[in-house]
Each structure stands twice: as C-alpha cells, then as structure tokens.
Design a protein around this motif. Structure first.
Motif, PDB file in Angstrom:
ATOM      1  N   ILE A 107     -43.874  -4.999  19.398  1.00 24.24           N
ATOM      2  CA  ILE A 107     -43.162  -6.106  18.753  1.00 24.24           C
ATOM      3  C   ILE A 107     -42.970  -5.822  17.256  1.00 24.24           C
ATOM      4  O   ILE A 107     -41.876  -6.030  16.712  1.00 24.24           O
ATOM      5  N   GLY A 108     -44.015  -5.334  16.597  1.00 28.25           N
ATOM      6  CA  GLY A 108     -43.928  -5.023  15.166  1.00 28.25           C
ATOM      7  C   GLY A 108     -42.880  -3.971  14.865  1.00 28.25           C
ATOM      8  O   GLY A 108     -42.111  -4.080  13.903  1.00 28.25           O
ATOM      9  N   ARG A 109     -42.833  -2.937  15.685  1.00 22.20           N
ATOM     10  CA  ARG A 109     -41.834  -1.882  15.494  1.00 22.20           C
ATOM     11  C   ARG A 109     -40.427  -2.440  15.612  1.00 22.20           C
ATOM     12  O   ARG A 109     -39.538  -2.081  14.847  1.00 22.20           O
ATOM     13  N   GLU A 110     -40.211  -3.316  16.573  1.00 23.05           N
ATOM     14  CA  GLU A 110     -38.878  -3.879  16.757  1.00 23.05           C
ATOM     15  C   GLU A 110     -38.446  -4.660  15.518  1.00 23.05           C
ATOM     16  O   GLU A 110     -37.282  -4.591  15.116  1.00 23.05           O
ATOM     17  N   ILE A 111     -39.373  -5.370  14.904  1.00 21.45           N
ATOM     18  CA  ILE A 111     -39.048  -6.121  13.686  1.00 21.45           C
ATOM     19  C   ILE A 111     -38.725  -5.166  12.539  1.00 21.45           C
ATOM     20  O   ILE A 111     -37.739  -5.329  11.821  1.00 21.45           O
ATOM     21  N   VAL A 112     -39.559  -4.132  12.370  1.00 22.86           N
ATOM     22  CA  VAL A 112     -39.356  -3.168  11.285  1.00 22.86           C
ATOM     23  C   VAL A 112     -38.011  -2.459  11.434  1.00 22.86           C
ATOM     24  O   VAL A 112     -37.238  -2.356  10.484  1.00 22.86           O
ATOM     25  N   ILE A 113     -37.714  -1.970  12.633  1.00 20.12           N
ATOM     26  CA  ILE A 113     -36.478  -1.222  12.839  1.00 20.12           C
ATOM     27  C   ILE A 113     -35.258  -2.138  12.720  1.00 20.12           C
ATOM     28  O   ILE A 113     -34.216  -1.728  12.183  1.00 20.12           O
ATOM     29  N   SER A 114     -35.363  -3.380  13.176  1.00 18.51           N
ATOM     30  CA  SER A 114     -34.239  -4.313  13.015  1.00 18.51           C
ATOM     31  C   SER A 114     -33.955  -4.540  11.536  1.00 18.51           C
ATOM     32  O   SER A 114     -32.788  -4.531  11.110  1.00 18.51           O
ATOM     33  N   ALA A 115     -35.000  -4.731  10.749  1.00 17.71           N
ATOM     34  CA  ALA A 115     -34.824  -4.923   9.311  1.00 17.71           C
ATOM     35  C   ALA A 115     -34.258  -3.659   8.664  1.00 17.71           C
ATOM     36  O   ALA A 115     -33.362  -3.733   7.807  1.00 17.71           O
ATOM     37  N   LEU A 116     -34.752  -2.494   9.079  1.00 18.45           N
ATOM     38  CA  LEU A 116     -34.256  -1.229   8.540  1.00 18.45           C
ATOM     39  C   LEU A 116     -32.770  -1.045   8.856  1.00 18.45           C
ATOM     40  O   LEU A 116     -31.985  -0.660   7.987  1.00 18.45           O
ATOM     41  N   ARG A 117     -32.392  -1.329  10.084  1.00 10.98           N
ATOM     42  CA  ARG A 117     -30.973  -1.189  10.464  1.00 10.98           C
ATOM     43  C   ARG A 117     -30.091  -2.140   9.662  1.00 10.98           C
ATOM     44  O   ARG A 117     -28.995  -1.775   9.239  1.00 10.98           O
ATOM     45  N   GLU A 118     -30.559  -3.354   9.462  1.00 15.63           N
ATOM     46  CA  GLU A 118     -29.779  -4.317   8.677  1.00 15.63           C
ATOM     47  C   GLU A 118     -29.617  -3.825   7.246  1.00 15.63           C
ATOM     48  O   GLU A 118     -28.529  -3.865   6.676  1.00 15.63           O
ATOM     49  N   TRP A 119     -30.697  -3.340   6.671  1.00 12.95           N
ATOM     50  CA  TRP A 119     -30.660  -2.860   5.291  1.00 12.95           C
ATOM     51  C   TRP A 119     -29.761  -1.636   5.168  1.00 12.95           C
ATOM     52  O   TRP A 119     -28.948  -1.537   4.254  1.00 12.95           O
ATOM     53  N   MET A 120     -29.873  -0.694   6.130  1.00  8.60           N
ATOM     54  CA  MET A 120     -29.032   0.501   6.106  1.00  8.60           C
ATOM     55  C   MET A 120     -27.562   0.130   6.298  1.00  8.60           C
ATOM     56  O   MET A 120     -26.687   0.772   5.726  1.00  8.60           O
ATOM     57  N   ALA A 121     -27.286  -0.899   7.094  1.00 12.87           N
ATOM     58  CA  ALA A 121     -25.905  -1.349   7.273  1.00 12.87           C
ATOM     59  C   ALA A 121     -25.344  -1.872   5.957  1.00 12.87           C
ATOM     60  O   ALA A 121     -24.169  -1.641   5.637  1.00 12.87           O
ATOM     61  N   GLU A 122     -26.171  -2.560   5.176  1.00 19.02           N
ATOM     62  CA  GLU A 122     -25.731  -3.039   3.870  1.00 19.02           C
ATOM     63  C   GLU A 122     -25.367  -1.885   2.946  1.00 19.02           C
ATOM     64  O   GLU A 122     -24.485  -2.009   2.102  1.00 19.02           O
TER      65      GLU A 122
END
Length: 186
Positions: free
Chosen positions: A97-112
C-alpha cells in the motif's frame, strides 16, 4: 464513454460490493470475495487490452485505470489485515500500500515536470501486479484458521509481491532521481 472506461468504472463500483460481501456471514463469502476480486483483475487486463486494440485510450481512462487498481488492492489488503490480524501479514500489506502511494505521488510530480514517461509502467510492474492479484485471491479464499499448504503458498506470493513492489519502486525512484536532485537544488 467507451468500453474500456466503462470497465474501469465497473471495477470502481465493485469495491463497495466487495466490502459488503466480505462482511456477510454466509459460508461462501470467502469464495464470493475472491471471485469479485478476480473479476476486478480480469477487467483490469481487459480494459487495457481493449483500449489498445480498439484505439480507445483516453485521458479519463489513463487517470481512472490506475486509481481503480490501487483502490481495489488497498481495500482488499486492508480487509485482509483485519482478517489475519498478525504483524507478519500486516508488514507486506503495508509495504504494498505504501509503495502505491509513493509511486502515485511520484508519477503526479513527474507529470507536472513533463517527464511522466520516465516513470511509466514497466514489465516488472505488471509482474508485481500479477503476484499481488494471485496472493490476494488466494488469501481471500481461505479462512484465517486455515494453515495448510495453500495458505503458505499464498503467503509466499504476498511476500514475493512485496519484494517485487519494493524493487519496482527503487527502479522508478532511480529513473526519477536526476529530476528529484535537480528540484532539491532549486
């Protein structure tokens, strides 16, 4: 609205049904929850296949598909944490669960930053997802009192999924590291 997006929305609508069936006191609730989760897994594969095959990829689908996947996995793991009520089960579930949160945040930030493709889904991510689905279906099928070989095989699958989860997270973080470092310097 197209077929792949409808399948993704169907998967999201399955979540409350999944939770209700999980708590229903009937003898086939284990089989029913495993079947619902399995159906969600099949629709996950099917919506991606159809989006590519029918050329019906949409921004809405690109957003909703990973959200649906992560919600279903997180809800299933949270329910299983309650069912098994043991630290040795909770640890790999929290890692996933923690990894999914981290990677979702990372993808959002990289998209920005306009660099979403550097953290796109990899083949390892697909293997990780498959291991998670197999482990969760297997663990949903059995009661916590069951400690036979089927239980241990599913527990090994869960730990394997957790290891693959960490490994894929490290790969994504490594790919994003130059951008993370340059942002930290700014």
């Amino acid at each position: 609205m197209n077929i792949p997006n409808a399948l993704t929305l169907f998967r999201i609508m399955l979540i409350p049904v999944f939770v209700v069936v999980f708590y229903l006191p009937f003898s086939l609730s284990y089989v029913a929850t495993a079947a619902i989760f399995g159906l969600a897994g099949i629709t996950d594969w099917l919506d991606g296949y159809l989006a590519r095959k029918l050329e019906q990829s949409t921004p809405l689908g690109a957003f909703l598909d990973p959200v649906a996947d992560k919600l279903m996995v997180a809800v299933a793991l949270a329910l299983l944490i309650e069912r098994y009520d043991a630290w040795w089960f909770t640890i790999p579930a929290i890692v996933i669960i923690g990894r999914e949160i981290v990677i979702s945040a990372l993808r959002e930030w990289m998209a920005e930053l306009g660099k979403r493709t550097s953290v796109a889904v990899s083949y390892l991510g697909k293997i990780k997802t498959t291991a998670q689905i197999v482990a969760i279906i297997g663990l949903l099928l059995i009661s916590p009192e069951h400690d036979g070989p089927f239980y241990f095989v599913n527990l090994v699958c869960l730990y394997s999924a957790a290891v693959l989860t960490l490994w894929s997270m490290l790969i994504y973080l490594h790919a994003a590291w130059p951008d993370l470092r340059s942002s930290a310097k700014s």
